[in-house]
Every structure is written in C-alpha cells, then in structure tokens.
Design a protein around this motif. Structure first.
Motif, PDB file in Angstrom:
ATOM      1  N   UNK A   1      59.931 -24.195  56.180  1.00  0.00           N
ATOM      2  CA  UNK A   1      61.191 -24.012  56.920  1.00  0.00           C
ATOM      3  C   UNK A   1      62.350 -23.869  55.936  1.00  0.00           C
ATOM      4  N   UNK A   2      62.402 -24.772  54.957  1.00  0.00           N
ATOM      5  CA  UNK A   2      63.488 -24.733  53.976  1.00  0.00           C
ATOM      6  C   UNK A   2      63.482 -23.434  53.188  1.00  0.00           C
ATOM      7  N   UNK A   3      62.293 -23.015  52.751  1.00  0.00           N
ATOM      8  CA  UNK A   3      62.185 -21.789  51.944  1.00  0.00           C
ATOM      9  C   UNK A   3      62.605 -20.575  52.761  1.00  0.00           C
TER      10      UNK A   3
ATOM     11  N   UNK B   1      63.210 -16.582  63.257  1.00  0.00           N
ATOM     12  CA  UNK B   1      64.575 -16.975  63.577  1.00  0.00           C
ATOM     13  C   UNK B   1      64.856 -16.500  65.010  1.00  0.00           C
ATOM     14  N   UNK B   2      65.221 -17.424  65.885  1.00  0.00           N
ATOM     15  CA  UNK B   2      65.373 -17.128  67.318  1.00  0.00           C
ATOM     16  C   UNK B   2      66.375 -15.990  67.558  1.00  0.00           C
TER      17      UNK B   2
ATOM     18  N   UNK C   1      66.627 -23.078  66.712  1.00  0.00           N
ATOM     19  CA  UNK C   1      66.955 -21.860  65.960  1.00  0.00           C
ATOM     20  C   UNK C   1      65.742 -21.203  65.321  1.00  0.00           C
ATOM     21  N   UNK C   2      64.672 -21.979  65.178  1.00  0.00           N
ATOM     22  CA  UNK C   2      63.464 -21.454  64.529  1.00  0.00           C
ATOM     23  C   UNK C   2      62.237 -21.761  65.371  1.00  0.00           C
ATOM     24  N   UNK C   3      61.335 -20.785  65.487  1.00  0.00           N
ATOM     25  CA  UNK C   3      60.080 -21.026  66.191  1.00  0.00           C
ATOM     26  C   UNK C   3      58.919 -20.794  65.225  1.00  0.00           C
ATOM     27  N   UNK C   4      58.136 -21.834  65.003  1.00  0.00           N
ATOM     28  CA  UNK C   4      56.945 -21.714  64.155  1.00  0.00           C
ATOM     29  C   UNK C   4      55.748 -21.415  65.061  1.00  0.00           C
TER      30      UNK C   4
END
Ligand code: UTP
Length: 410
Positions: A249-251, A318-319, A229-232
């Motif tokens: 990520x959490x923030x 966010x993907x 769901x997330x790409x860093x």
C-alpha cells in the motif's frame, strides 16, 4: 392479451433479432410458472456477448515494463510500511475477494473457498485468507472492510459457510457480499444452450466485472461513506498472499500510480501466469496462452529475460481511478468449456470434452485502462501458492508444501 403473452411476443422478437429462437423450443410443454421463469431470464440476459470469432484482435507494440524488485523494496521497506500502515489506520484501505468463479479445475461442487487444505485439522481456503488479512488488522489495530464477490451459483453456500464458521473470527460488520453477473454459454455455432427446458445455460461472466458488480450491489455506498480510497483485489485461490499488505500500500501510494500489481519472477518461460509489460507505452498483461515465442525469448543486454514477471491476481486500485473508467467496456474473452445442457430431444447431456464457449471479461484488462502501474515483486515462496488443481502444478499438494514452508500448521 395478458402480460405474459406480451412478454412472450417480446421474447420472440428479442430472440429472433439475436438468432436464439431455439431457447423457446420446449416453451409449449412447460407449466405457466416455468414459462414465466424462462421469459424473465430471456428478458434479463444480454445475448450480445455471444460470438464465435475467437480472435481477440491485434495487440499494440509490446515492450518491457519497469519492475520494482525485492531488493529495492527491502531498502525502502520501513518507509513503505509506515505510509501503508497510516493509510490503513485512516480507514482508506479495503479488500475485495473474487470468489465468483466456478473452480472447475479443482473439481468440487462447493465454492472453492470451502475446500479444506488441512491434514490433521480443518483449514479451509477462506480461513487461510481471513487469517492473512487478520495479520494486518492485528498489526494496525484497525478493522478492514472485506467485500466478497460471489455468483448466483455459489452465493448462498458461501454466505452460509461464513456464518457457520463465525466468519473465522473476523468482524461480520466488516464483511459485505455482492453477486456478479452471469453470461449465456453457447455451442460452437453461437447458439445458446438450455440447461433445463425452462432455464438458459449461463456461467459467471469473468472477474473483469467486479467493480461494476460492486456498484450494482450497492457496495460503493459503503466505500464512499467510509472514505475508502484503495481496494486490494485478490483471488480466492492463493492461500499465501498478503492482503492489504502495508508495504505494498505504501509503495503504491508513494509511486503515484493508479494501480499496483503484485508479481512474481516466473519459474519457467512456460509458467501459466499472465506476463506484465507495456503495450503502446501503457501497462498491460499478456495471458500465458497469448505469449509469442518472440516475447518468451526476448532478453535484456545483461541476459535476463525481458518478460519475466507474472501477475498473481493481487492488485491495489485507487478508487478515484476506478470511478473514472467504470462505464468503459473491457475486451471479451472466449473460453472453451464443457457445458451440460438439454439437447434438441430434451435429453440431459453431460459432456466429457469441451462443447462450446463461455464469455468473460478479465480484471487483468483493467490495468491497461489505468494511468501507471507499480509492478511490485514478491517472493513466490512466501506469497504465491495458488490452488487451481487437485494435484501437480498449482494444486492442493503444492500449496500444502508452501503453507508448511511458511510455518502454517496443516
Ligand atoms: P480462475 O481464472 O482460476 O477461474 O479465477 P475459476 O472459474 O475460479 O476456475 P476454473 O478455471 O473453472 O478452474 C481466478 C479468480 O477469479 C475469480 C475466481 O473465483 C478466482 O478468485 N473469478 C473468476 C470470479 O470471481 N468470477 C468469474 O467469473 C471468474
């Protein structure tokens, strides 16, 4: 009439339409194999990017953006950390290494990540980055997918190096390489250069195309199948950056924003980093060479500079939001550079000063397309050691000092 002749006619038509017929200058001298190589490259190249008008157009109204500062982050560190770790443990987070650049300023022919920053031992840039991501796989107990963008110019060398070094102990099943597109390079009149008599001069088309190149390279199947769901996304040259940082990520997740950007407090008003701000009320980044005196001098009532935070090229996307903007085109940046080429007499020229343009899109322009950006401050002493040059500012030397300061043995 055979296929090749048809293709030659088509190539002539295509080149006439975009005023690039000089690319066929040596066609008749070439053997059939090289003729075909040139024709298929002409077919595959998008010449519409070529232009000579460097003015990238007027910008909207620039105002300061809210920054989540280090002290605020520290107050909520445990909360952010636990949300981030749970995202990572659910397999929702992957990382994307942008390693398609030419790294011309470093002046090595090899991919930048193969540069050895060690002194008493070998320590490669790629290795530093893998070590940083391993900190998180250890802490979370979870493997993290790592996508690596290369270009035609460095793909084989990059993959070969990872294999030779056993992926620096990272699980190879979690490393995926994909290749970015190239763009033609032209002279100052917009005429595309030949690199060889049978080869158009091209260079990687900038880091803005990373997500569409992931799509083209089949990477989005991996993203989808694994529920990522997330790409860093991060650059190859900052050897100190935290990757898939659970606190970040959490923030970002808790902020509800589409993207998070790790920023640093600028060392001086002239530091060469893109400055984050709002443009017509939406997050945006102004490159250091576009910074106006007005922005440089603007102050808040308390005396702090209003545009004081630079992006580090470490973003968390966010993907879902990336999928929503995938077809939209980014502004094109025109960059002056030295372009080795064949002149009209067929001689190889190695210029010692810029002699033309390359055309790039930039990841920083994606931020403006997204809804809301969490601007997340990091301590530059601990997270920002970019290697752009051999010596001086942002160099191998300065990065070595910072690595030592952070306890990395060189
Ligand atoms: P830079 O802006 O530092 O460019 O890239 P560069 O080409 O690597 O270096 P110079 O300017 O020639 O010295 C920032 C990040 O974006 C990646 C780079 O690999 C680096 O991680 N990048 C840049 C790409 O992946 N593709 C590109 O086309 C350009």
């Amino acid at each position: 009439i055979n296929g090749v002749h048809m293709l030659l006619d088509e190539a002539i038509n295509k080149l006439e339409a975009c005023k690039q017929k000089q690319l066929l200058r040596f066609y008749n001298e070439l053997d059939p194999e090289k003729q075909n190589m040139l024709l298929s490259q002409i077919e595959a190249t998008d010449f519409s990017v070529v232009r000579t008008d460097k003015d990238s157009g007027a910008r909207g109204a620039i105002t300061p953006i809210d920054v989540t500062g280090i002290s605020e982050i520290n107050l909520r560190r445990n909360e952010f950390m636990s949300v981030g770790l749970s995202e990572i443990r659910s397999g929702h987070v992957a990382a994307v290494l942008l390693a398609g650049g030419m790294g011309t300023r470093l002046g090595s022919d090899a991919p930048k990540g193969m540069y050895n920053v060690g002194i008493t031992r070998d320590l490669y840039i790629f290795e530093c980055l893998i070590n940083n991501i391993k900190d998180v796989t250890k802490a979370s107990g979870n493997s993290i997918h790592l996508f690596v963008m290369t270009s035609d110019r460095n793909n084989d060398a990059t993959i070969g190096f990872f294999k030779e070094k056993n992926y620096f102990g990272y699980d190879p099943d979690y490393v995926h390489f994909f290749i970015q597109d190239m763009a033609p390079a032209s002279d100052y009149n917009g005429k595309v250069y030949l690199e060889e008599k049978w080869k158009i001069s091209t260079s990687p088309n900038g880091n803005g195309g990373w997500y569409s190149s992931m799509a083209k390279g089949g990477m989005l199947d991996i993203v989808k199948d694994n529920g990522i769901e997330w790409l860093n996304v991060f650059s190859v040259d900052n050897v100190l950056q935290r990757i898939a940082d659970p606190v970040f990520v959490g923030a970002t997740k808790l902020s509800g924003c589409s993207v998070g950007a790790k920023v640093i407090r600028k060392a001086s008003p002239d530091e060469r980093v893109g400055v984050i701000c709002l443009e017509d009320g939406r997050p945006s980044i102004v490159e250091y060479y576009e910074l106006t005196d007005e922005m440089r001098e603007a102050k808040f009532p308390n005396g702090d500079p209003a545009y004081n935070f630079g992006v580090t090229l470490n973003y968390l996307f966010r993907v879902e939001e990336l999928n929503a903007i995938i077809g939209k085109s980014l502004p094109l940046h025109i960059v002056e550079k030295k372009i080795p080429h064949i002149d009209e007499h067929g001689e190889h020229i190695e210029p010692d000063k810029p002699n033309g343009y390359k055309f790039e899109t930039l990841i920083l322009d994606m931020i403006h397309m997204l809804n809301g950006c969490l601007v997340f401050e990091v301590d530059r002493k601990h997270e920002f050691a970019p290697i752009k040059n051999r010596t001086g500012v942002d160099s191998v030397e300065s990065a070595r000092e910072l690595l030592k300061l952070n306890g990395v043995i060189l």
